[in-house]
Design an enzyme around this catalytic site. Structure first.
Site, PDB file in Angstrom:
ATOM      1  N   TYR A 155     -12.494 -35.470 -25.320  1.00  0.00           N
ATOM      2  CA  TYR A 155     -11.373 -36.052 -25.528  1.00  0.00           C
ATOM      3  C   TYR A 155     -10.924 -37.319 -24.899  1.00  0.00           C
ATOM      4  O   TYR A 155     -10.719 -38.402 -25.367  1.00  0.00           O
ATOM      5  CB  TYR A 155     -10.499 -35.133 -25.383  1.00  0.00           C
ATOM      6  CG  TYR A 155      -8.945 -35.512 -26.083  1.00  0.00           C
ATOM      7  CD1 TYR A 155      -8.767 -35.499 -27.283  1.00  0.00           C
ATOM      8  CD2 TYR A 155      -7.819 -35.790 -25.304  1.00  0.00           C
ATOM      9  CE1 TYR A 155      -7.412 -36.001 -27.845  1.00  0.00           C
ATOM     10  CE2 TYR A 155      -6.539 -36.072 -25.393  1.00  0.00           C
ATOM     11  CZ  TYR A 155      -6.236 -36.272 -26.919  1.00  0.00           C
ATOM     12  OH  TYR A 155      -4.954 -36.696 -27.526  1.00  0.00           O
ATOM     13  N   ASP A 156     -11.009 -37.109 -23.591  1.00  0.00           N
ATOM     14  CA  ASP A 156     -10.745 -38.308 -22.641  1.00  0.00           C
ATOM     15  C   ASP A 156     -11.612 -39.584 -22.958  1.00  0.00           C
ATOM     16  O   ASP A 156     -11.301 -40.542 -23.040  1.00  0.00           O
ATOM     17  CB  ASP A 156     -11.019 -38.019 -21.154  1.00  0.00           C
ATOM     18  CG  ASP A 156     -10.252 -36.711 -20.534  1.00  0.00           C
ATOM     19  OD1 ASP A 156      -9.596 -36.091 -21.420  1.00  0.00           O
ATOM     20  OD2 ASP A 156     -10.168 -36.258 -19.572  1.00  0.00           O
ATOM     21  N   GLU A 157     -13.078 -39.225 -22.843  1.00  0.00           N
ATOM     22  CA  GLU A 157     -14.057 -40.523 -23.197  1.00  0.00           C
ATOM     23  C   GLU A 157     -13.836 -40.685 -24.471  1.00  0.00           C
ATOM     24  O   GLU A 157     -14.119 -42.015 -24.836  1.00  0.00           O
ATOM     25  CB  GLU A 157     -15.374 -40.038 -22.881  1.00  0.00           C
ATOM     26  CG  GLU A 157     -15.476 -39.802 -21.171  1.00  0.00           C
ATOM     27  CD  GLU A 157     -15.393 -40.821 -20.346  1.00  0.00           C
ATOM     28  OE1 GLU A 157     -14.790 -41.976 -20.652  1.00  0.00           O
ATOM     29  OE2 GLU A 157     -15.876 -40.896 -19.041  1.00  0.00           O
ATOM     30  N   LYS A 159     -11.361 -40.852 -26.498  1.00  0.00           N
ATOM     31  CA  LYS A 159     -10.172 -42.048 -26.660  1.00  0.00           C
ATOM     32  C   LYS A 159     -10.436 -43.355 -25.795  1.00  0.00           C
ATOM     33  O   LYS A 159      -9.929 -44.246 -26.205  1.00  0.00           O
ATOM     34  CB  LYS A 159      -8.825 -41.176 -26.005  1.00  0.00           C
ATOM     35  CG  LYS A 159      -8.289 -40.097 -26.842  1.00  0.00           C
ATOM     36  CD  LYS A 159      -7.762 -40.588 -28.333  1.00  0.00           C
ATOM     37  CE  LYS A 159      -7.201 -39.513 -29.226  1.00  0.00           C
ATOM     38  NZ  LYS A 159      -6.386 -39.911 -30.491  1.00  0.00           N
ATOM     39  N   PHE A 201       4.579 -20.799 -23.829  1.00  0.00           N
ATOM     40  CA  PHE A 201       5.534 -20.551 -22.909  1.00  0.00           C
ATOM     41  C   PHE A 201       6.506 -19.741 -23.912  1.00  0.00           C
ATOM     42  O   PHE A 201       7.237 -18.732 -23.785  1.00  0.00           O
ATOM     43  CB  PHE A 201       6.032 -21.192 -22.210  1.00  0.00           C
ATOM     44  CG  PHE A 201       5.293 -21.377 -20.618  1.00  0.00           C
ATOM     45  CD1 PHE A 201       4.187 -20.819 -20.699  1.00  0.00           C
ATOM     46  CD2 PHE A 201       5.694 -22.321 -20.057  1.00  0.00           C
ATOM     47  CE1 PHE A 201       3.225 -21.082 -19.428  1.00  0.00           C
ATOM     48  CE2 PHE A 201       4.798 -22.611 -18.684  1.00  0.00           C
ATOM     49  CZ  PHE A 201       3.543 -21.852 -18.443  1.00  0.00           C
ATOM     50  N   GLY A 215      -3.097 -21.467 -12.771  1.00  0.00           N
ATOM     51  CA  GLY A 215      -3.074 -21.575 -11.141  1.00  0.00           C
ATOM     52  C   GLY A 215      -1.897 -21.475 -10.518  1.00  0.00           C
ATOM     53  O   GLY A 215      -1.182 -20.508 -10.810  1.00  0.00           O
ATOM     54  N   ASP A 216      -1.433 -22.086  -9.677  1.00  0.00           N
ATOM     55  CA  ASP A 216      -0.087 -21.784  -8.745  1.00  0.00           C
ATOM     56  C   ASP A 216       1.069 -22.548  -9.615  1.00  0.00           C
ATOM     57  O   ASP A 216       2.169 -22.087  -9.115  1.00  0.00           O
ATOM     58  CB  ASP A 216      -0.050 -22.051  -7.346  1.00  0.00           C
ATOM     59  CG  ASP A 216      -0.134 -23.801  -7.138  1.00  0.00           C
ATOM     60  OD1 ASP A 216      -0.321 -24.429  -8.256  1.00  0.00           O
ATOM     61  OD2 ASP A 216      -0.430 -24.179  -5.934  1.00  0.00           O
ATOM     62  N   PRO A 282      -5.482 -31.780 -14.828  1.00  0.00           N
ATOM     63  CA  PRO A 282      -4.886 -33.183 -14.154  1.00  0.00           C
ATOM     64  C   PRO A 282      -3.847 -32.302 -13.408  1.00  0.00           C
ATOM     65  O   PRO A 282      -3.184 -31.570 -13.752  1.00  0.00           O
ATOM     66  CB  PRO A 282      -4.462 -34.165 -15.105  1.00  0.00           C
ATOM     67  CG  PRO A 282      -5.216 -33.753 -16.326  1.00  0.00           C
ATOM     68  CD  PRO A 282      -5.503 -32.336 -16.347  1.00  0.00           C
TER      69      PRO A 282
END
Ligand code: UDP
Length: 330
Positions: A155-157, A159, A201, A215-216, A282
């Site tokens: 996706y990142d590359e 785009k 959620f 994660g936290d 991220p």
């Protein structure tokens, strides 16, 4: 009527990915402004559900086609809005090759269509081009910090390639382009099961099941109400800025704060359950909106609290409509 609405009246617009979450809102606003709209979508992550309320509108047409393969040419095109691409991490990681194909060949095909008709071309790029950012908030002049071989790279590359291709068509072929970098967008018509944080959620809170905080939960996102995003995109479409321009909301929140907020707003008794942080997730994300304010005269207006309330209401209504449908005798 706003300036951009006037400019779009009577315009002939192709919207790739128009049956997706953001694409469906773009198409609706274009029709409201009096444009003719041709959606091209392969329905891989888009869905007819998102656009069925538009089927009766005059000037509206849909082609089911893969823009990575070819784009049907309706003739006399004034504007190409190129949104086609899986956008949820769950979807693009399940569809890595399709994601690369639509970001590369799909972008070339959409640019060729614009070039053929001397049309303006708008690319919906993403805040993901900044990767795991070393600059905060993210300004458009920041070149990003992307893992080129990680699970998010398709996706990142993809785009980043789409942005490079768009700018090359502007330089080499004189195409009139605008590049928008969309930050996290939410609202009605998101797919309830696409794994993104807002529908996840809200769905969990409404069912009374634990909210899965990755994660936290200290990682941040900045969430923009979809109608704000679409207003920014259409201002870019009707202007002459090439960008790139960040389009998002600059109110930043941790995912743990978001989980508590959703529990409170929905009056849920759900608890919080921490799950593994996905690879290359991220840590921070917030747009610098200086350029958007300057070039588009635009900034978001919806508060997160009100936007989440409206989204939760929509999720509830959608779920109960689906349950009623499922119970109906066939
Ligand atoms: N996330 C989470 N629980 C979920 C889904 C997502 O804590 O059930 C986190 C995810 O790890 C990320 C953030 O929420 O840190 C936003 O994730 P999303 O998939 O919505 O979009 P992204 O910004 O990562 O593309």
């Amino acid at each position: 009527m706003k300036d951009w609405e006037q400019a779009l009246s009577g315009a002939r617009v192709v919207v790739t990915g128009g049956a997706g979450f953001v694409g469906s809102w773009v198409s609706e606003r274009l029709l409201d402004a009096g444009a003719q709209v041709w959606i091209v979508d392969n329905m891989l992550t888009g869905s007819p559900d998102k656009i069925e309320h538009l089927f009766h509108r005059p000037g509206f047409a849909v082609s089911i086609a893969d823009v990575g393969h070819s784009i049907p040419d309706p003739g006399g095109v004034d504007l190409v809005m190129h949104l086609a691409c899986p956008a949820s991490p769950v979807h693009y990681q399940r569809l890595p090759l399709e994601t690369l194909r639509v970001a590369s060949d799909g972008t070339v095909n959409a640019l060729e269509l614009a070039a053929r008709h001397n049309a303006r071309f708008v690319l919906t790029s993403t805040s993901e081009v900044y990767g795991e950012p070393e600059m905060h908030p993210q300004h458009e002049e920041y070149w990003g910090h992307v893992n080129p071989i990680g699970v998010r790279s398709v996706y990142d590359e993809g785009k980043r390639f789409a942005e490079a291709t768009t700018m090359a068509y502007a330089r080499e072929r004189g195409v009139d382009v605008g590049v928008a970098r969309l930050f996290n967008t939410y609202g009605p018509r998101m797919s309830l099961d696409d794994g993104r944080v807002v529908p996840a959620f809200i769905g969990q809170a409404l069912s009374g099941s634990p909210l899965t905080v990755a994660g936290d939960g200290s990682q941040t996102r900045s969430l923009c109400w979809v109608e704000d995003t679409v207003e920014g995109l259409l201002r870019l479409a009707c202007g002459d800025a090439s960008g790139p321009v960040n389009i998002g909301n600059d109110h930043e929140i941790t995912m743990l704060e978001l989980a508590h907020m959703v529990i409170e707003l929905t009056g849920s008794s759900s608890s919080i359950h921490h799950v593994a942080l996905p690879a290359d997730d991220p840590h921070v994300r917030r747009p610098d909106l200086t350029r958007a304010r300057l070039l588009l005269g635009w900034e978001p207006t919806m508060s997160l609290e009100e936007g989440l309330k409206r989204t939760a209401r929509w999720v509830e209504e959608t779920r109960s409509a689906r349950a009623t449908d499922a119970e109906r005798p066939r």
